[in-house]
Enzyme design. Structure first.
Site, short mmCIF file in Angstrom:
data_model
loop_
_atom_site.label_atom_id
_atom_site.label_comp_id
_atom_site.label_asym_id
_atom_site.label_seq_id
_atom_site.Cartn_x
_atom_site.Cartn_y
_atom_site.Cartn_z
N GLY A 12 -47.53 109.02 46.52
CA GLY A 12 -47.60 109.86 47.72
C GLY A 12 -49.00 110.40 47.87
N SER A 14 -50.41 111.48 50.90
CA SER A 14 -51.04 111.32 52.21
C SER A 14 -51.04 112.61 53.02
CB SER A 14 -50.34 110.21 53.00
OG SER A 14 -48.96 110.47 53.14
N ARG A 15 -50.31 113.62 52.53
CA ARG A 15 -50.24 114.91 53.24
C ARG A 15 -49.68 115.97 52.30
NH1 ARG A 15 -46.07 111.69 55.24
NH2 ARG A 15 -47.38 111.04 56.97
N GLY A 16 -49.62 117.20 52.75
CA GLY A 16 -48.90 118.25 52.07
C GLY A 16 -49.42 118.61 50.69
N ILE A 17 -48.48 118.88 49.77
CA ILE A 17 -48.83 119.33 48.43
C ILE A 17 -49.62 118.26 47.69
CG2 ILE A 17 -47.87 119.95 46.18
CD1 ILE A 17 -45.55 121.31 47.68
N GLY A 18 -49.21 117.01 47.82
CA GLY A 18 -49.92 115.94 47.11
C GLY A 18 -51.37 115.85 47.53
N LYS A 37 -47.20 105.04 51.49
CA LYS A 37 -46.77 104.08 52.52
C LYS A 37 -47.40 104.35 53.87
CE LYS A 37 -42.55 102.81 52.91
NZ LYS A 37 -41.08 102.85 53.12
N TYR A 163 -29.29 115.48 46.46
CA TYR A 163 -30.70 115.84 46.29
C TYR A 163 -30.93 116.47 44.93
CZ TYR A 163 -35.26 117.97 47.26
OH TYR A 163 -36.58 118.35 47.20
#
Length: 284
Positions: A12, A14-18, A37, A163
């Site tokens: 991952g 591509s945005r946010g926390i990562g 992706k 989840y």
């Protein structure tokens, strides 16, 4: 300590926390390999692997964006090989990629159940597994998985069992690898936020309007940096909470991570208990 010259591989991002964790590492001068992706803009989710790579480079790091699916064994094997070929090794693994669906058991499709299991649990296991030989060769190797502390209190399962299973499976990866790799000096830990974090996932899946009840992704980035710079042989098998990590580092003012709201209005994240009487009462 600094992450200068180290190589991080992240699922991952591509945005946010990562992305925030990757950019924080890049400010030290780290190399960051992103496996994601999203190569084209999404109508509801801002950012792509390419915009994240640009942010990493702008922050002072070197980026290697690799577009693919963490569920694809061949892609992940090739990504690990390309990371080593490009940067000479792997020092840090961040298992960030995660799918979320909060549906109750009778409502969730098995397709969604399988997606969460394959990305969250299997993806974390696969990326960690393939990096082990390279981590053993690192001076300060770390595996950091974004997953919660394990609690068997039924209240954490009754609302979204599927989840919970998928996220706890990520935490079991941490628990198992920490013991398995202890003698090798490879640190394996998990990190989870105390409060809601303002990301596209929270806004689109958990619900809109939580922005001012959330902290910014920067708190997770700073906590991850603090963990990843600790001596690996002295820091393994932990389920860290972001603000506790920063408090241990001497950070006393967390207001810099507010997202336009007030401390008392923050919402606690899933699987986190209040640590004191002044903690937020409401939850996601």
């Amino acid at each position: 300590m600094s992450l200068a010259g180290t190589t991080m591989i992240m699922s991952g991002g591509s945005r946010g926390i990562g992305e925030a964790i990757a950019v924080r590492a890049a400010r030290d001068g780290a190399n960051v390999v992103l496996l994601a992706k999203t190569s084209e803009p999404h109508p509801k989710l801002p950012g792509t692997i390419h915009t994240a790579a640009a942010a990493i480079e702008e922050a002072g790091g070197r980026a290697l964006p690799l577009v693919g699916d963490i569920r694809d064994d061949a892609f992940v094997e090739d990504a690990v090989a390309r990371a080593v070929e490009t940067f000479g090794g792997i020092d840090l693994v961040v298992n960030n990629a995660s799918a979320i669906d909060l549906s109750r058991t009778e409502d969730i499709s098995m397709k969604k159940y399988d997606l969460m299991t394959q990305i969250n649990a299997r993806g974390s296991f696969l990326l960690s597994k393939l990096c082990i030989p390279h981590l053993r060769a690192s001076a300060n190797p770390h595996v950091l998985t974004l997953s919660p502390p394990i609690s068997l209190d039924p209240k954490w399962f009754g609302t979204f069992t599927a989840y919970a299973i998928a996220k706890y499976a990520m935490s079991l990866v941490t628990l198992g690898l920490a013991e398995e790799l202890r003698e090798d000096g490879v640190a394996c830990n998990s990190l989870w936020p105390r409060t809601a974090i303002d990301t596209a996932a929270v806004r689109n899946v958990v619900g809109a309007g939580l922005e001012t009840s959330s902290r910014t992704p920067a708190i997770m980035a700073d906590a991850a940096h603090a963990i990843l710079t600790r001596p690996s042989r002295e820091c393994t098998g932990n389920f860290f909470i972001d603000d506790e990590v920063l408090e241990a580092e001497g950070v006393t003012d967390l207001s810099v991570y507010l997202n336009g709201g007030r401390e008392e209005d923050l919402a606690l994240d899933f699987w986190v208990e209040p640590k004191g009487p002044h903690d937020p009462a409401k939850r996601l």
